[in-house]
Enzyme design. Structure first.
Site: not given
Lengths: 173, 173
Positions: B7, B68, B141
């Site tokens: 991410d 991502e 996170d």
């Protein structure tokens, strides 16, 4: 001071190496374009750009890297790839412990033509003149990379010294 | 199949390694966040992200990397840094000859919750459940990175095989 200028892009990444110091004639060391095929995966294209930049860093040993700053407002269809190519150039410089600076297109144009809104022809003309070339640099794509490198010779050196002073280190290594 | 999900972000880059095959229980191999200080130069931050990712690739040997996908429409103030962090992750995968895929946040959410518009709590809940963890993964996170890795186990493998077939190579190496 020998500077690698990078005009980032996935399809065409302009690279120019210039040697000089403020107030003295500049010398063209290398100019070129790293091209990658749009049919390749994005990851493979970034890898080819890294390999192309590594070859140039290896062969010409610049002391600093100047990369065109990418803004989110740039052409929406290409901004992500352009930002990633710029990131790869910054990474390659940092990995070698070189100072890496970014300059905006307007800063580069203003540095070499006196106007931040100069057009491509004017930038190419001034790059040709400042590097005392008998003809415009080829490939034409790379004139912007040379403009960045020249801009950096003229203003980047001072910025790097300022940044080093701010860090209180007197230099990066 | 062991997948590294990333991410991307300059300040916090979530990383999650998951092992599994479609239709069987998944296993959490590693979860973490690579953090870089906003006071550092952009180039140094990218270098720290590369070093963090390299350590994870070295230690956990994933067979694929899922990143991502970053869109130009993302938060304008951070999109350039996010795109560059994603580019570094793609580059690290490609350099090792690993297949690199990108999935959108909606694809990852839809894969694990059934809805592309699931909120963070729902994604975290499903990641916790699918990996059979006794508590939500920490740091929080990194839940998105795990969701990407799970998404890739379930749909990325098929995509990679399709892409290889299209290239007529039967595989990347």
């Amino acid at each position: 001071m020998r500077v690698l200028g990078v005009d980032p892009g996935l399809t065409r990444c302009g690279v120019g190496v210039v040697e000089g110091v403020p107030g003295a004639p500049l010398t063209l060391v290398h100019v070129g374009v790293i091209r990658t095929d749009a049919d390749l995966d994005q990851a493979e294209r970034l890898l080819l750009i890294e390999q192309g930049l590594e070859r140039i860093l290896e062969e010409f040993s610049p002391e600093a890297v100047a990369v065109e700053r990418v803004f989110a407002q740039h052409n929406v269809s290409t901004v992500i790839g352009t930002a990633q190519a710029a990131g790869v150039a910054m990474l390659c410089g940092a990995r070698r412990g070189l100072p890496v600076a970014t300059h905006t297109p307007s800063e580069a144009k203003a540095a070499i033509t006196g106007s931040g809104r100069a057009d491509k022809a004017q930038v190419t003309l001034m790059v040709t003149r400042l590097l005392r070339l008998s003809a415009a640099p080829k490939p034409a794509d790379a004139a912007d990379a040379l403009a960045l490198a020249i801009c950096h010779v003229w203003r980047g050196g001072a910025q790097a010294r300022l940044a080093a002073a701010r860090r209180g280190t007197g230099g990066r290594r």
